[in-house]
Design a protein around this motif. Sequence first.
Motif, PDB file in Angstrom:
ATOM      1  N   ASN A  36     -37.017  46.739 -15.650  1.00  0.00           N
ATOM      2  CA  ASN A  36     -36.613  48.166 -15.530  1.00  0.00           C
ATOM      3  C   ASN A  36     -35.279  48.532 -15.495  1.00  0.00           C
ATOM      4  OD1 ASN A  36     -36.387  50.539 -13.958  1.00  0.00           O
ATOM      5  ND2 ASN A  36     -38.500  50.316 -12.880  1.00  0.00           N
ATOM      6  N   ASP A 232     -38.165  54.576 -11.162  1.00  0.00           N
ATOM      7  CA  ASP A 232     -37.325  53.623 -10.327  1.00  0.00           C
ATOM      8  C   ASP A 232     -37.826  53.084  -8.981  1.00  0.00           C
ATOM      9  OD1 ASP A 232     -34.916  52.887  -9.079  1.00  0.00           O
ATOM     10  OD2 ASP A 232     -34.394  54.698  -8.527  1.00  0.00           O
ATOM     11  N   ASN A 233     -38.678  52.020  -9.436  1.00  0.00           N
ATOM     12  CA  ASN A 233     -39.336  51.544  -8.134  1.00  0.00           C
ATOM     13  C   ASN A 233     -39.289  49.921  -8.285  1.00  0.00           C
ATOM     14  OD1 ASN A 233     -41.052  50.822 -10.285  1.00  0.00           O
ATOM     15  ND2 ASN A 233     -42.670  51.750  -9.430  1.00  0.00           N
ATOM     16  N   PRO A 234     -38.177  49.296  -8.905  1.00  0.00           N
ATOM     17  CA  PRO A 234     -38.177  47.935  -9.362  1.00  0.00           C
ATOM     18  C   PRO A 234     -38.466  47.017  -7.823  1.00  0.00           C
ATOM     19  CG  PRO A 234     -36.289  48.600  -9.563  1.00  0.00           C
ATOM     20  CD  PRO A 234     -36.994  49.907  -9.398  1.00  0.00           C
ATOM     21  N   ARG A 235     -37.969  47.790  -6.837  1.00  0.00           N
ATOM     22  CA  ARG A 235     -38.140  46.903  -5.345  1.00  0.00           C
ATOM     23  C   ARG A 235     -39.490  46.768  -4.969  1.00  0.00           C
ATOM     24  NH1 ARG A 235     -32.782  48.049  -1.596  1.00  0.00           N
ATOM     25  NH2 ARG A 235     -33.174  50.170  -2.031  1.00  0.00           N
ATOM     26  N   GLU A 236     -40.227  47.754  -5.373  1.00  0.00           N
ATOM     27  CA  GLU A 236     -41.604  47.908  -4.766  1.00  0.00           C
ATOM     28  C   GLU A 236     -42.478  47.245  -5.800  1.00  0.00           C
ATOM     29  OE1 GLU A 236     -39.676  50.828  -4.899  1.00  0.00           O
ATOM     30  OE2 GLU A 236     -38.774  50.262  -3.008  1.00  0.00           O
ATOM     31  N   LYS A 237     -42.074  47.540  -7.060  1.00  0.00           N
ATOM     32  CA  LYS A 237     -43.241  46.972  -8.000  1.00  0.00           C
ATOM     33  C   LYS A 237     -42.681  45.935  -8.800  1.00  0.00           C
ATOM     34  CE  LYS A 237     -46.671  49.270 -11.173  1.00  0.00           C
ATOM     35  NZ  LYS A 237     -46.226  48.913 -12.455  1.00  0.00           N
ATOM     36  N   ARG A 238     -43.512  45.072  -8.960  1.00  0.00           N
ATOM     37  CA  ARG A 238     -42.905  43.704  -9.886  1.00  0.00           C
ATOM     38  C   ARG A 238     -43.456  43.825 -11.302  1.00  0.00           C
ATOM     39  NH1 ARG A 238     -44.129  37.546 -10.409  1.00  0.00           N
ATOM     40  NH2 ARG A 238     -42.045  37.077 -10.914  1.00  0.00           N
TER      41      ARG A 238
END
Lengths: 253, 531
Positions: A36, A232-238
């Motif tokens: 990401n 912008d969601n890298p902590r939620e989505k692997r």
Amino acid sequence: MITTIYALAFYFATILLIVGLAYRIYEYATVPAPLNIATTPAPTTVPGVWLRMFREVALFESLFKSNKWTWIFGYMFHVGLALVLIRHLRYFLDPRYVPDLLWTGLELVQPIGKYAGFAMIAGLVGLALRRILVNRVRYISSPSDHLMLLLLIVIGISGMVMQYIDRTDIISLKNFFMSLAYFNLFDWQPLPDSLPLMVHLTLILILMIIFPFSKLLHAPGVFFSPTRNQVDNPREKRRMVAWTRAIESGSGK
Amino acid sequence: MSELDKSELDDGNPDGGVSLPDPLELPEMKPDAMKDLHSFEAAPKHETDLGFPGEQPDDWQDVVINKIGDLRQRYRSFRVYLDSCVKCGACTDKCHYYLGTGDPKNMPVARQDLLRSVYRRYFTLPGKIAPWLVGARDLTEEVLEEWYSYYHQCSQCRRCSVYCPYGIDTAEISMAAREIMDSVGKGQKYCNEIIGKVHAVGNNLGMPGPAIIATMEDFEEELKEDTGIDIKIPVDKKGADILLVTPSADFFAEPHIDGLFGYAKVFHELGVDWTLSTTASEAGNFGMFIGSYENMRKVSLRIREAALELGVKRIVFGECGHAWRVAYAFLNTLAGPWDFLDPAYPVPQHICEFTHDAIRKGKLKFDKSQNDHLTMTFHDSCNVARATRMGDKPGGQFEIPRAVIKAVCNNYYDMDDNTIGEATVCCGGGGGILTDDLMDIRVKGAQPRMRALRKVTEEHGVTNMAAICAICKSQFSKVLPKYDFDMETIMSVHQLVGNALIMSDAPREEDSEPVSDGASGEETASADPAA
Ligand code: HEM
Ligand code: SF4
Ligand code: SF4
Ligand code: SF4
């Protein structure tokens, strides 16, 4: 003779443009984006990303932040080009098969389209001057960058010449394109005999042919730019793609 | 020179200021001014330690071309960005290295073109037929040298990507270029030696576990002397709730150490059970700088292993910009999934998010007057600003650190808008160039930031600048004196927090230091929620 050459050239260029662009889009779509890398602050939702993309494509938002002169000239050119292209649809569409509403819409754009041609050329000239006069932009320009602008300027000017100075027989031109569209192979309606028209059509053929091999790929490219189209969601989505998964399972390099 | 040049200058810089130079002032162009800057190359061992060839192979050209071909199948960014640039020039005045050196090859698009020219020659039809027309060129030894010079003059700060109409990120190209050079054994000593140390020992400094334990014991004594209380810095504590992963600079140098003290005080005051790890003793991940997914992953996995081994529930990262990028944006991919951690918290969390949260909930009390001798500004570290987020709203990465500073300091001013936030200018030392052999470019690249700082010192009496990046802090400590600032101008955010934090179990010193004298006493109230 001339008619035949142009007819064959248009078939060739059209196929190349469509197949070439489709292939590029296929390539861009299939190369993975393993990480990401959205340029933040970035939208945290998918609709947010659509909105960001819309602003980039319709308003050139980042360019606006960056440089007002380039934005003004670039925007004039692209909006002008878009309107001129819409105006041109008239020559390639058969009113019998176009819904009335759309056709009326196209008719309405005609007068705006006239001025759009001027905007397009003015924008292009501005961009060309910038490319020559601003030493930073001159430094990064290759001959092809200058020639591309020249090509578009001459396309625009030859078009304007036909509109205002040396009027072309639009009816026969349309008949020519219609005979192409209906594949009346080797029974094409003759092209009107006009120098500006020859120039206009030749350069357009060149533009169509180089499109999939040149920087004009920015048009599809912008939609595939990971810094702009990622959420912008890298902590939620692997995020995982084939080659990173292979590394993870120990089988890849 | 031309009209256009002048008007452009205006439009980038709305208010020119009085006599001070504008931070983003355009330099005179000096072609090839930085051509000979060549950082030390990696020794064969540094290369082989990371899985790269130790020597440049005879068929290096083929290897390079194949590598370009390989990367364009692996990274959409690389593929699309090499094709899409229209040479509009919008990025040409956005790189701090161009602003500081005037060398046109430090303009982002020109930096990309060093590689794009070769890509065009071997991978595009026009470049194969008519290289002169489209600026394509053969891959020669000189080209490789040029890559080496200029791809080590990019801090991968992504300022250019903000301004490019297609978001073309030169950092992606320079990472790829470094990976390509590594594939023929032409790596950089600074980065690759450090990555080797992390693989072997666990941190960039190469500080072994026992040394870390001994250092933390010393630090605990220092904290005891300062505050009179037993503030612990636990190491390898099994069953702790929080694993703190922080740059090893925090164990070693000022102002980093004071930041570490700040975290320790916050943890102590909140009574949380936390620990450092001797094996995951480094937040930074230089694997990113050299574009190597494999190395970046290997470094990241140390954190996963430590978290499992210690049985923690949460992971918090200390103040470090590029570390936070890898942590925030990549860690889930590289070393996740994190399903064994407490799902109530984001993985990982930034120490500023952590502290900010506690402040918001009113769990920390501050005596802001402890920082009254300071007037602060904040340097947005590029990697935090343009590659990550804090909190749940876009832009939280700008607001949260400022909210923390304002909660603990009375005097705060921002630098010029076009040098902060998403437009922040790099410290000049990021992206793997924080090495003495590149001091020339580091000093020159710091110029826009130093000028912006000069402006707020003159206009608002700013005395100090805080940052949340280990590289930024180290870089500023070195370059501030070159711009006539005191080297201690640069501070850690948690140093400010530590200064002002009221420790509820501190021994009362009623005679020596009256807490309340007039106006400033009121500041002792809890955090300023509006900040
Ligand atoms: C999705 C559609 C498109 C978008 C979003 C887009 C956007 C842009 C932007 C932002 C620029 C940089 C600013 C400038 O120099 O004007 C640019 C440049 C350019 N565009 Fe497009 N464009 C699109 C489609 C096209 C098409 C269909 C053409 C075909 C003729 C075209 C031709 C050009 C040219 C020649 C340049 C370079 C101008 C120069 O040399 O300075 N664009 N485009
Ligand atoms: S990433 Fe930063 S350092 Fe690199 S070219 Fe872009 S602006 Fe310059
Ligand atoms: S702003 Fe983007 S498209 Fe324009 S020259 Fe720079 S990299 Fe190329
Ligand atoms: S060191 Fe700091 S300012 Fe420089 S690139 Fe990294 S985060 Fe940015």
